[in-house]
Enzyme design. Structure first.
Site, PDB file in Angstrom:
ATOM      1  N   ASN A   9       0.861  -1.182   0.000  1.00 12.16           N
ATOM      2  CA  ASN A   9       0.000   0.000   0.000  1.00 12.16           C
ATOM      3  C   ASN A   9       0.902   1.239   0.000  1.00 12.16           C
ATOM      4  O   ASN A   9       1.476   1.584   1.028  1.00 12.16           O
ATOM      5  CB  ASN A   9      -0.899  -0.017   1.242  1.00 12.16           C
ATOM      6  CG  ASN A   9      -1.782   1.214   1.343  1.00 12.16           C
ATOM      7  OD1 ASN A   9      -1.895   1.998   0.387  1.00 12.16           O
ATOM      8  ND2 ASN A   9      -2.399   1.404   2.492  1.00 12.16           N
ATOM      9  N   LYS A  11       0.105   4.272  -0.307  1.00 12.17           N
ATOM     10  CA  LYS A  11      -0.549   5.438   0.298  1.00 12.17           C
ATOM     11  C   LYS A  11      -0.336   6.672  -0.583  1.00 12.17           C
ATOM     12  O   LYS A  11      -0.275   6.547  -1.805  1.00 12.17           O
ATOM     13  CB  LYS A  11      -0.080   5.623   1.747  1.00 12.17           C
ATOM     14  CG  LYS A  11      -0.280   4.346   2.589  1.00 12.17           C
ATOM     15  CD  LYS A  11      -0.074   4.559   4.061  1.00 12.17           C
ATOM     16  CE  LYS A  11      -0.307   3.250   4.814  1.00 12.17           C
ATOM     17  NZ  LYS A  11      -0.225   3.429   6.269  1.00 12.17           N
ATOM     18  N   HIS A  96      -9.542   0.663   5.070  1.00 14.27           N
ATOM     19  CA  HIS A  96      -8.262   0.925   5.740  1.00 14.27           C
ATOM     20  C   HIS A  96      -8.495   1.858   6.920  1.00 14.27           C
ATOM     21  O   HIS A  96      -9.344   2.751   6.877  1.00 14.27           O
ATOM     22  CB  HIS A  96      -7.266   1.546   4.751  1.00 14.27           C
ATOM     23  CG  HIS A  96      -5.869   1.576   5.271  1.00 14.27           C
ATOM     24  ND1 HIS A  96      -5.433   2.529   6.163  1.00 14.27           N
ATOM     25  CD2 HIS A  96      -4.806   0.764   5.049  1.00 14.27           C
ATOM     26  CE1 HIS A  96      -4.159   2.304   6.454  1.00 14.27           C
ATOM     27  NE2 HIS A  96      -3.758   1.239   5.799  1.00 14.27           N
ATOM     28  N   GLU A  98      -6.996   4.339   7.977  1.00 17.08           N
ATOM     29  CA  GLU A  98      -6.880   5.774   7.681  1.00 17.08           C
ATOM     30  C   GLU A  98      -8.141   6.304   7.005  1.00 17.08           C
ATOM     31  O   GLU A  98      -8.539   7.458   7.225  1.00 17.08           O
ATOM     32  CB  GLU A  98      -5.637   6.018   6.803  1.00 17.08           C
ATOM     33  CG  GLU A  98      -4.360   5.782   7.577  1.00 17.08           C
ATOM     34  CD  GLU A  98      -3.141   5.476   6.723  1.00 17.08           C
ATOM     35  OE1 GLU A  98      -2.079   5.221   7.313  1.00 17.08           O
ATOM     36  OE2 GLU A  98      -3.256   5.484   5.476  1.00 17.08           O
ATOM     37  N   GLU A 168      -5.079  -4.924  10.797  1.00 16.21           N
ATOM     38  CA  GLU A 168      -4.181  -3.805  11.091  1.00 16.21           C
ATOM     39  C   GLU A 168      -4.274  -3.438  12.566  1.00 16.21           C
ATOM     40  O   GLU A 168      -5.310  -2.910  12.992  1.00 16.21           O
ATOM     41  CB  GLU A 168      -4.598  -2.544  10.333  1.00 16.21           C
ATOM     42  CG  GLU A 168      -4.858  -2.652   8.870  1.00 16.21           C
ATOM     43  CD  GLU A 168      -5.365  -1.306   8.375  1.00 16.21           C
ATOM     44  OE1 GLU A 168      -4.560  -0.558   7.821  1.00 16.21           O
ATOM     45  OE2 GLU A 168      -6.558  -0.992   8.587  1.00 16.21           O
ATOM     46  N   GLY A 174       2.998   2.928  11.342  1.00 16.51           N
ATOM     47  CA  GLY A 174       3.809   4.140  11.279  1.00 16.51           C
ATOM     48  C   GLY A 174       4.373   4.573  12.612  1.00 16.51           C
ATOM     49  O   GLY A 174       4.970   5.635  12.730  1.00 16.51           O
ATOM     50  N   SER A 213       3.406  -2.427  10.484  1.00 13.08           N
ATOM     51  CA  SER A 213       4.862  -2.245  10.515  1.00 13.08           C
ATOM     52  C   SER A 213       5.627  -3.555  10.274  1.00 13.08           C
ATOM     53  O   SER A 213       6.570  -3.891  10.992  1.00 13.08           O
ATOM     54  CB  SER A 213       5.316  -1.609  11.842  1.00 13.08           C
ATOM     55  OG  SER A 213       4.797  -0.305  11.951  1.00 13.08           O
TER      56      SER A 213
END
Length: 252
Positions: A9, A11, A96, A98, A168, A174, A213
Site C-alpha cells: 500500500n 498510500k 483501511h 486511515e 491492522e 507508522g 509495521s
C-alpha cells in the site's frame, strides 16, 4: 493451501514516474522470491495506468487503495470501481484504518463499496483492526468482530471465497511498534473463527494478512504463524528491495 500474499500500500507517496520505477524494481527482483508468493502493488490513482504498463508480462498484480461507494454519477473527485478495473486492477483495499479515521468511513459505506468491488470483478482487501485505546481496554476482539459482522457477514459465500482480510493493529502503523508474532497469531486465529461462524469450512481458505509495521527483519517470524498468510505493507513497500525481502520471509 491458502494464498500467500504480500501487498504493498503506497498510500499518498511517489510521483507517477517514481511509481513506475518502483514497480519495475519489483518486477525485476520478483524471480528471486518463491513463485508461491503473490505480490500486489497498490499505487495512488494517478499512477494506475502507468504502473499497469510497467507490470505487463509479470505476475505482480495491480490494486487500488480505495473506490467509490457509487457506480457513477455526480460525485466530484470520486473514482468508481469500474474505472480502476478498466485500468487493470484486480484488487482494491477497502476499510483501511486511515479511511475510517480521517474520512469517516462507516460499515454502511463499506457495504456499498464492497458491492461495487464485486460488481466489477475486483477482489477486496478488507481491513479490520483496533486502535491503541481499544487494545489497552481489551476491546480488540470486540472491535474486529464488529467490523467483520457488519460488512463481511453480508457477503454471499461465493463473494466470500474471493476476499482477502487484512488485520491492522492501528497502534502499530507508522509508529515503529509491531505486534509480536504471538499477538498477530492470536488475533488472526480469532478472525478466522469469526469468519467460520458464518461461512464454515470456507474460512480456512480465506487469506488473512498482517498489516502493522511489517518489515524484512520481522516478516519471517510473523509469517511462520499458522493463521498469518502474508502482509499488507506500508512504508517498506516504497523500496523494491525491502518489499521483495518481505516476500522472502515465507518458508519455501
Amino acid at each position: 493451501m491458502r494464498k500467500k500474499i504480500v501487498a504493498g500500500n503506497w498510500k499518498m507517496n511517489t510521483l507517477p514516474a517514481e511509481g513506475v520505477e518502483l514497480a519495475k524494481g519489483v518486477v525485476a527482483g520478483r524471480g528471486e522470491v518463491c513463485s508461491c508468493v503473490n505480490f500486489i502493488v497498490c499505487p495512488p490513482f494517478t499512477h494506475l495506468a502507468m504502473v499497469a504498463e510497467a507490470l505487463k508480462g509479470s505476475d505482480v498484480a495491480l490494486g487500488a487503495q480505495n473506490c467509490a461507494a457509487e457506480a457513477k454519477g455526480a460525485y466530484t473527485g470520486e473514482v468508481a470501481a469500474s474505472m480502476i478495473a478498466a485500468l487493470g486492477c484486480k484488487y482494491v483495499i477497502l476499510g483501511h484504518s486511515e479511511r475510517r479515521q480521517y474520512y469517516g468511513e462507516t460499515s454502511a459505506t463499506l457495504n456499498k463499496k464492497m458491492e461495487q468491488a464485486y460488481a466489477n470483478n475486483l477482489t477486496p482487501i478488507y481491513c479490520v483492526g483496533e486502535n491503541l485505546e481499544e487494545r489497552e481496554a481489551g476491546k480488540h476482539f470486540d472491535v474486529v468482530k464488529a467490523q467483520i459482522e457488519e460488512v463481511v457477514y453480508n457477503l454471499t459465500e461465493e463473494q466470500f471465497r474471493n476476499l482477502v482480510i487484512a488485520y491492522e493493529p492501528v497502534w502499530a502503523i507508522g509508529t515503529g511498534k509491531t505486534a509480536t508474532a504471538d499477538q498477530a497469531q492470536e488475533i488472526h486465529a480469532y478472525i478466522r473463527k469469526v469468519l467460520a461462524d458464518k461461512f464454515g469450512a470456507a474460512a480456512a481458505e480465506c487469506p488473512i494478512l498482517y498489516g502493522g509495521s511489517c518489515k524484512p527483519s520481522n516478516a519471517a517470524e510473523i509469517f511462520a504463524k499458522e493463521d498469518v498468510d502474508g502482509g499488507l505493507i506500508g512504508g517498506a513497500a516504497l523500496k523494491a528491495e525491502d518489499f521483495l525481502a518481505i516476500g522472502k520471509g515465507f518458508a519455501k
